[in-house]
Structure formats: C-alpha cells, structure tokens
Scaffold this motif. Structure first.
Motif, PDB file in Angstrom:
ATOM      1  N   GLN A 110     -25.290 -54.001 -31.201  1.00  0.00           N
ATOM      2  CA  GLN A 110     -26.178 -54.469 -30.145  1.00  0.00           C
ATOM      3  C   GLN A 110     -25.322 -55.138 -29.074  1.00  0.00           C
ATOM      4  OE1 GLN A 110     -29.518 -54.265 -29.727  1.00  0.00           O
ATOM      5  NE2 GLN A 110     -29.961 -53.162 -31.627  1.00  0.00           N
ATOM      6  N   ALA A 111     -25.145 -54.446 -27.948  1.00  0.00           N
ATOM      7  CA  ALA A 111     -24.324 -54.992 -26.871  1.00  0.00           C
ATOM      8  C   ALA A 111     -25.014 -56.186 -26.220  1.00  0.00           C
ATOM      9  CB  ALA A 111     -24.022 -53.915 -25.840  1.00  0.00           C
ATOM     10  N   VAL A 112     -26.239 -56.010 -25.792  1.00  0.00           N
ATOM     11  CA  VAL A 112     -27.107 -57.065 -25.258  1.00  0.00           C
ATOM     12  C   VAL A 112     -28.498 -56.785 -25.794  1.00  0.00           C
ATOM     13  CG1 VAL A 112     -25.729 -57.482 -23.169  1.00  0.00           C
ATOM     14  CG2 VAL A 112     -27.516 -55.730 -23.136  1.00  0.00           C
ATOM     15  N   PRO A 113     -29.415 -57.735 -25.690  1.00  0.00           N
ATOM     16  CA  PRO A 113     -30.772 -57.446 -26.175  1.00  0.00           C
ATOM     17  C   PRO A 113     -31.356 -56.196 -25.528  1.00  0.00           C
ATOM     18  CG  PRO A 113     -30.529 -59.786 -25.747  1.00  0.00           C
ATOM     19  CD  PRO A 113     -29.269 -59.130 -25.260  1.00  0.00           C
ATOM     20  N   GLY A 114     -31.754 -55.257 -26.381  1.00  0.00           N
ATOM     21  CA  GLY A 114     -32.350 -54.019 -25.903  1.00  0.00           C
ATOM     22  C   GLY A 114     -31.372 -52.913 -25.597  1.00  0.00           C
ATOM     23  N   VAL A 115     -30.072 -53.139 -25.783  1.00  0.00           N
ATOM     24  CA  VAL A 115     -29.047 -52.122 -25.514  1.00  0.00           C
ATOM     25  C   VAL A 115     -28.156 -52.011 -26.745  1.00  0.00           C
ATOM     26  CG1 VAL A 115     -27.090 -51.448 -24.094  1.00  0.00           C
ATOM     27  CG2 VAL A 115     -29.077 -52.523 -23.036  1.00  0.00           C
ATOM     28  N   ALA A 136     -14.406 -41.281 -23.125  1.00  0.00           N
ATOM     29  CA  ALA A 136     -13.703 -40.008 -22.967  1.00  0.00           C
ATOM     30  C   ALA A 136     -13.434 -39.401 -24.343  1.00  0.00           C
ATOM     31  CB  ALA A 136     -12.405 -40.236 -22.198  1.00  0.00           C
ATOM     32  N   PRO A 137     -13.103 -38.101 -24.404  1.00  0.00           N
ATOM     33  CA  PRO A 137     -12.758 -37.501 -25.702  1.00  0.00           C
ATOM     34  C   PRO A 137     -11.638 -38.272 -26.393  1.00  0.00           C
ATOM     35  CG  PRO A 137     -13.057 -35.801 -24.051  1.00  0.00           C
ATOM     36  CD  PRO A 137     -13.121 -37.097 -23.322  1.00  0.00           C
ATOM     37  N   ARG A 138     -11.812 -38.506 -27.690  1.00  0.00           N
ATOM     38  CA  ARG A 138     -10.878 -39.317 -28.477  1.00  0.00           C
ATOM     39  C   ARG A 138     -10.158 -38.436 -29.479  1.00  0.00           C
ATOM     40  NH1 ARG A 138     -14.525 -44.421 -30.316  1.00  0.00           N
ATOM     41  NH2 ARG A 138     -12.911 -44.392 -31.946  1.00  0.00           N
ATOM     42  N   PRO A 139      -8.942 -38.821 -29.888  1.00  0.00           N
ATOM     43  CA  PRO A 139      -8.208 -38.019 -30.888  1.00  0.00           C
ATOM     44  C   PRO A 139      -8.929 -37.920 -32.224  1.00  0.00           C
ATOM     45  CG  PRO A 139      -6.733 -39.535 -29.757  1.00  0.00           C
ATOM     46  CD  PRO A 139      -8.110 -39.913 -29.355  1.00  0.00           C
ATOM     47  N   ASP A 140      -9.707 -38.953 -32.601  1.00  0.00           N
ATOM     48  CA  ASP A 140     -10.410 -38.900 -33.885  1.00  0.00           C
ATOM     49  C   ASP A 140     -11.722 -38.137 -33.812  1.00  0.00           C
ATOM     50  OD1 ASP A 140     -11.868 -40.647 -32.370  1.00  0.00           O
ATOM     51  OD2 ASP A 140     -11.548 -42.398 -33.646  1.00  0.00           O
ATOM     52  N   GLY A 141     -12.111 -37.656 -32.627  1.00  0.00           N
ATOM     53  CA  GLY A 141     -13.313 -36.859 -32.484  1.00  0.00           C
ATOM     54  C   GLY A 141     -14.610 -37.647 -32.457  1.00  0.00           C
ATOM     55  N   LEU A 142     -14.548 -38.976 -32.435  1.00  0.00           N
ATOM     56  CA  LEU A 142     -15.769 -39.771 -32.417  1.00  0.00           C
ATOM     57  C   LEU A 142     -16.388 -39.779 -31.018  1.00  0.00           C
ATOM     58  CD1 LEU A 142     -14.731 -42.832 -34.618  1.00  0.00           C
ATOM     59  CD2 LEU A 142     -15.936 -40.747 -35.301  1.00  0.00           C
ATOM     60  N   LEU A 143     -17.716 -39.921 -30.990  1.00  0.00           N
ATOM     61  CA  LEU A 143     -18.475 -39.957 -29.747  1.00  0.00           C
ATOM     62  C   LEU A 143     -19.145 -41.319 -29.604  1.00  0.00           C
ATOM     63  CD1 LEU A 143     -20.301 -36.521 -30.181  1.00  0.00           C
ATOM     64  CD2 LEU A 143     -18.061 -36.924 -29.142  1.00  0.00           C
ATOM     65  N   THR A 144     -19.355 -41.745 -28.357  1.00  0.00           N
ATOM     66  CA  THR A 144     -20.000 -43.034 -28.087  1.00  0.00           C
ATOM     67  C   THR A 144     -21.168 -42.822 -27.142  1.00  0.00           C
ATOM     68  OG1 THR A 144     -17.885 -44.176 -28.336  1.00  0.00           O
ATOM     69  CG2 THR A 144     -19.658 -45.393 -27.259  1.00  0.00           C
ATOM     70  N   LEU A 145     -22.302 -43.449 -27.485  1.00  0.00           N
ATOM     71  CA  LEU A 145     -23.499 -43.401 -26.647  1.00  0.00           C
ATOM     72  C   LEU A 145     -23.946 -44.823 -26.342  1.00  0.00           C
ATOM     73  CD1 LEU A 145     -25.633 -40.645 -28.441  1.00  0.00           C
ATOM     74  CD2 LEU A 145     -24.080 -40.356 -26.514  1.00  0.00           C
ATOM     75  N   HIS A 146     -24.370 -45.052 -25.111  1.00  0.00           N
ATOM     76  CA  HIS A 146     -24.962 -46.329 -24.701  1.00  0.00           C
ATOM     77  C   HIS A 146     -26.450 -46.078 -24.458  1.00  0.00           C
ATOM     78  CE1 HIS A 146     -21.071 -48.546 -23.679  1.00  0.00           C
ATOM     79  NE2 HIS A 146     -20.700 -47.331 -24.055  1.00  0.00           N
ATOM     80  N   VAL A 147     -27.293 -46.754 -25.234  1.00  0.00           N
ATOM     81  CA  VAL A 147     -28.736 -46.482 -25.203  1.00  0.00           C
ATOM     82  C   VAL A 147     -29.478 -47.779 -24.918  1.00  0.00           C
ATOM     83  CG1 VAL A 147     -30.708 -45.568 -26.484  1.00  0.00           C
ATOM     84  CG2 VAL A 147     -28.418 -44.649 -26.899  1.00  0.00           C
ATOM     85  N   LYS A 148     -30.391 -47.707 -23.965  1.00  0.00           N
ATOM     86  CA  LYS A 148     -31.276 -48.826 -23.669  1.00  0.00           C
ATOM     87  C   LYS A 148     -32.683 -48.484 -24.127  1.00  0.00           C
ATOM     88  CE  LYS A 148     -33.093 -51.722 -19.933  1.00  0.00           C
ATOM     89  NZ  LYS A 148     -33.060 -52.020 -18.484  1.00  0.00           N
ATOM     90  N   ALA A 149     -33.311 -49.420 -24.833  1.00  0.00           N
ATOM     91  CA  ALA A 149     -34.681 -49.207 -25.310  1.00  0.00           C
ATOM     92  C   ALA A 149     -35.642 -49.266 -24.131  1.00  0.00           C
ATOM     93  CB  ALA A 149     -35.049 -50.251 -26.352  1.00  0.00           C
ATOM     94  N   VAL A 150     -36.227 -48.139 -23.797  1.00  0.00           N
ATOM     95  CA  VAL A 150     -37.168 -48.037 -22.688  1.00  0.00           C
ATOM     96  C   VAL A 150     -38.570 -48.302 -23.215  1.00  0.00           C
ATOM     97  CG1 VAL A 150     -38.023 -46.541 -20.851  1.00  0.00           C
ATOM     98  CG2 VAL A 150     -35.651 -46.366 -21.596  1.00  0.00           C
ATOM     99  N   GLN A 151     -39.377 -48.973 -22.426  1.00  0.00           N
ATOM    100  CA  GLN A 151     -40.752 -49.240 -22.838  1.00  0.00           C
ATOM    101  C   GLN A 151     -41.487 -47.931 -23.102  1.00  0.00           C
ATOM    102  OE1 GLN A 151     -42.993 -51.493 -20.021  1.00  0.00           O
ATOM    103  NE2 GLN A 151     -44.701 -51.877 -21.409  1.00  0.00           N
ATOM    104  N   ALA A 152     -42.097 -47.839 -24.270  1.00  0.00           N
ATOM    105  CA  ALA A 152     -42.817 -46.638 -24.720  1.00  0.00           C
ATOM    106  C   ALA A 152     -41.886 -45.450 -24.894  1.00  0.00           C
ATOM    107  CB  ALA A 152     -43.955 -46.267 -23.777  1.00  0.00           C
TER     108      ALA A 152
END
Length: 572
Positions: free
Chosen positions: A349-354, A392-408
C-alpha cells in the motif's frame, strides 16, 4: 283442571275440600282439576312437558337477556299452600310421597339395562408373529435424470469448477482434460477477400445507424440475445453485466461506418481490436455468427428504410471488419499466447487507496516501458481492465502495476483491497505507442498525475538504462496533496545521479504544500515553462488531466505528432 308452573317443585299435597291435587312449584302452583288445563308461566321459568290429554308443551323460553328487568323475589305462600302445609300433608308425608309419574298421570318408561362390565383379563392378549419377509412394494418408476437447458454452457453467469474461464486457465475439473482452443485462420483464407463498401453503401449504413441511435442499447441487447440463443456456448465468454459490451459494440459499429471510406484508418483500428479478442476466446468461426445476428438486430431496429440493398451494404462492411480482425489475431497467434498467468509476489500500500503490485508471469512477457496491458482477476471473471506498467523491463522478468481504487471500480478495488501474494491474475498482450525511440534522441516532456507516474517513471528508467545520448527529460509529477507524491523520493534520487533529468512536483491544493512544490493544475503549470519546441510529450494519468494537458500543449505550440498518451486504450 288448572295449572300453575314455578321454577322448582317443592312438595305435593291433596285438598280434600276441593277435590283437587296441587303440586307446589315454588312461586307458582300447578293445580290439577277436572276442568281444562290452564298454565301460567312466569318470566324466567321453564315450560313443563305436556300432560296426557292436554295441549302440547310450550316451547322453552329464551334466556333472559341483559336488558330484561331482574326477576322479582318469591311471593309469599298462597292460601292453598298454607292449607297444604298442615293436616293432609302430614298424613301423606307419613305414608310416603306419591310417585311423581302417578301424580302427573305419566306412563313410566322402563330403563334400558346397562351391559355388565367384563372382568379384567389376567393374561395379555396374544400378539400375532411378525412376517418373515416384508411384502414386496409395487415398483415406482425413477424420475428422469436432470438435463440442463444449455448443455454447452454449464456456467452462464457463474464462476467455478469446469466453467469456460477455469478451462481457459488450465484448471480441469473431474480429471477431464482441458479442451484445446481452435487455431485461428485457415477457414477464412479459403474465401475470397471481401469487397469494401461503396459510397452508396456507406450512405445506407449511416442512415441505419442514425435510426438505431435512439434505441442503441435495446438493439445491441437484441443482438446478444440472438447470439446466445443460437450459440449458447458463447455466453461464457462475456461478463455477467452486459451493459459495457453493448456500449463497446455500438461504438465500434459507428467507428467502422465513419472510417468505411478510409481503409488505412479502418485497418489501424480493427487489426489491434482483433488481437484483443483472443483473450476472450474468440475464434474464426465465431465471426460469421456475429455477422448474421448483427444483421438481424439492425434489421429490427433500423427503421422502415431497411431493404435488400441495405442488408447487402452492411454485410460487405461486416465481412471486411471480420477479415481485418481475423488478420490481426492470426499475426499475433504466431508468436504470443492469448494471455499470460501472473502470480502476485508482492503487494504494498503506497498511500491510502493506492497499491503497488509486483507480478511474476508464467512465461516470458515482452513489453516496453510506457505500454499497458488488460488484466483480469479471479474475483471478476471476464471483466478486463487496462493498467500501465510501472517499471521498465527487468532482468528477473517481474512486472509492476500501480493501481488506484476507483469508486465503484470492481477490478481496481479487488486489486487494492483484496489481492495478496499468491493470487493469480491474467494478462493480455502489451499494447500502447507511448514508447521512446532511443535512436532518435529527442527530448522528453513527461506529465504524470496520480498513479500515472508509473509509466512515466518506467520511461525514465528505460532512458537511464539505454543512455540519454544528449537528450533532456523534464518530468512534472502532479498530485492533489503532498502525501500522494509517493514516488517523488525515487525520482529525485534518479535526478541526483543523472544531470539530464529534472523532476518538478506539482500540487493542486495549496494548503498541503510543504515547500519546493509548484502550485496549480498540472496542465497550467506546464504551460508556464513553455515553449517546448523539440520535445516529445508523454502524458499519463486521469482522463481529465490527460485531455487538459493535450489542449495546453497544443496551445503552447507542440504538434499533435509529438504528443503521446495512453488515453485511446479506453475507447475500445
């Protein structure tokens, strides 16, 4: 004979002087004489039975109602009663009272003898022995086995074992092997290339769309109903709520009709659309069924102008669209799967709701910084949402997503509040043109708002990995409050190591500024540093911010060819 009736019979006496018998009945008398019988009944008394040789008995009187006056007290004894209390009464009492039946002149009725009660048995009754075998019951026919209405679609709106979604993920139920998906391509190549619609065809097509426009939702619902009725196995490819697919379908029809006279624009739109349909499980043989059901729905809601020429025009346009979509699916099927499975290995949890999610795909996942991918969760099956990669693409193949909880927001809230390490998601192929041409070496102007800083940071990481090559990178990082700038420290560290990078935080709320931030709306702040000649602009964030930023950059003299953003992903 005269008679007086009272409530209770007290005594009987004989009057020798009058030659009559008197029965004392309380307050009234019953006098027996030789003459006619006269009966006087007081209120509240009960009539006696008829005497022999007299008139029938009087009917019983009804009980006294609460409104009737109270009964008078017993009257004092009459002269006859007083005479009956002495003399002859004493003689009769000594001889014993006369029988009532004799006094009244009634014939005695013999009583029915009561049967004698049998003696109590000394031994219990004998119990008959039980049968050695139960008698055979008549055979009852067994009910017929339950047969589902749609045998090819066992889970229309339900997610669980053995539904199409589980089979697509490779989760067989009951030991049954997973059905292989049909390869795309061969049947469509046997037919000749479809003829594009003519100018006259486009006039007819657009007239039908104008007639359908007021009833677009009903028309598209009719199309889906026809398709699911004729091909129930296709229902499992769609989400439970069909409002969004209906809206996307009509939007696609309008776009095809608008670009029907521009083959290049039509190809640019439909080829990627056909690639995206692979993750839903669309096959080549499905397109012919879609065409037939669409024509039937348009004919129903297309107005009175629908005729054979209109139907032929629509079939030419739909055949061309199907061909381009199949072409796009065939091109991608040669090198990539329809989807990838990705396991959540970190959730923060980066910040509340994200939330920041780190995913590990089950096989190599090719993508570029600045691109996005459609994602499906196991909690909302067949509901795909686009998310940009936050690294960016990483040597270990991991992916990163930043998601914000949208109302509804179904998917966003599930990813932020429900997803945990170990959960498995599905990813579509990477898409998007907001990438960096490292050979060109143009300067970059990056605008990131909220979670849109994810793909912007990925672009900066990729430039740092490949080398700046003399370019400048200007990053404007916007948020409402200072606490929401959760990647500011990371970007400032990169700026400290690379002189070509400049990071400027922007806050829209002045009260939350802590010093060093620019105040104002992000597009307006960017125009303060204009002109931006020689820069390629990349924008990511909320739709309103992206549209406002594009308009502000145009006013600052940045050409459209130098503006890139990921907003078009939401149009189809």
């Amino acid at each position: 004979m005269s008679c007086a009736v009272g409530v209770t019979v007290l005594k009987a006496s004989a009057d020798s002087s009058t030659g009559s018998e008197t029965i004392l009945l309380g307050t009234r008398q019953l006098a027996l004489e030789g003459g006619p019988l006269r009966v006087r009944v007081a209120r509240g008394t009960t009539a006696v039975a008829a005497l022999p040789g007299t008139a029938p008995a009087l009917a019983p009187t009804s009980p006294t109602s609460p409104s009737d006056p109270a009964e008078p007290a017993d009257e004092p004894p009459t002269a006859v009663e007083q005479r009956g209390q002495s003399g002859p009464a004493q003689e009769q009492s000594s001889a014993g009272p006369a029988p009532a039946a004799a006094v009244l002149g009634l014939t005695p009725v013999p009583l029915t003898p009561v049967p004698a009660v049998p003696a109590k048995p000394t031994e219990p009754p004998a119990v008959p022995p039980l049968p050695t075998a139960a008698p055979a019951l008549p055979a009852v026919p067994s009910p017929p086995a339950f047969e589902p209405l749609f045998k090819e679609a066992p889970a229309l709106n339900w997610v669980g074992p053995d539904d199409r979604w589980s089979r697509a993920w490779g989760l067989p139920a009951g030991g049954r092997a997973v059905a292989e998906l049909e390869p795309v391509g061969a049947p469509a190549e046997e037919a000749g290339p479809p003829q594009p619609p003519s100018a006259e065809d486009l006039v007819l097509i657009r007239a039908v769309l104008a007639a359908v426009q007021p009833h677009a939702d009903r028309a598209m619902a009719h199309f889906h109903a026809l398709m699911f009725l004729r091909h129930p196995e296709l229902r499992a490819m769609f989400p439970a709520a069909m409002d969004e697919p209906r809206e996307r379908l009509f939007r696609a029809l309008r776009r095809c009709a608008g670009h029907g006279d521009d083959p290049a624009a039509l190809r640019e739109y439909l080829v990627p659309l056909g690639r995206r349909q692979r993750k839903y499980g669309a096959l080549t043989r499905h397109y012919a069924s879609v065409e037939d059901c669409l024509v039937a729905a348009l004919a129903r809601y297309g107005g009175s102008g629908w005729d054979e020429r209109t139907e032929a025009a629509w079939r030419r346009l739909l055949a061309l669209a199907s061909r381009l979509m199949v072409e796009g699916a065939e091109q991608e099927a040669r090198s990539t799967p329809p989807w990838w499975q990705a396991e959540v290995v970190a959730h923060r949890q980066a910040v509340p709701g994200v939330a920041v999610l780190t995913l590990r795909p089950d096989q190599a996942y090719p993508f570029r910084a600045g691109q996005w991918a459609a994602l499906e969760t196991p909690w909302w099956p067949r509901v795909w949402r686009p998310y940009s990669f936050g690294s960016a693409p990483r040597p270990d193949g991991l992916l990163t997503l930043h998601v914000k909880a949208v109302q509804a927001g179904w998917v966003s809230n599930a990813l932020v509040h429900r997803a945990r390490p170990g959960d498995v998601l599905r990813l579509g192929a990477a898409e998007g043109a907001m990438t960096v041409d490292h050979a060109a070496g143009e300067n970059l102007l990056c605008l990131g708002g909220g979670t849109g800083i994810g793909p912007i940071a990925a672009l900066v990481e990729e430039v740092a990995e490949h080398g700046a090559a003399g370019r400048r990178v200007e990053v404007f990082y916007g948020a409402r409050r200072a606490a929401e700038l959760y990647r500011l420290d990371e970007l400032r560290e990169l700026a400290a190591r690379h002189s070509w990078l400049t990071v400027r935080p922007v806050l829209s709320e002045q009260s939350s500024a802590s010093g060093g931030e620019l105040l104002g709306e992000l597009p307006e702040v960017v125009t303060r540093y204009a002109p931006w000649h020689g820069f390629t602009a990349c924008l990511s964030g909320p739709a309103g911010m992206v549209r406002g930023g594009v308009a502000a950059l145009r006013r600052s003299g940045v050409p459209d060819a130098s503006i890139r953003h990921d907003l078009p992903r939401q149009r189809d």
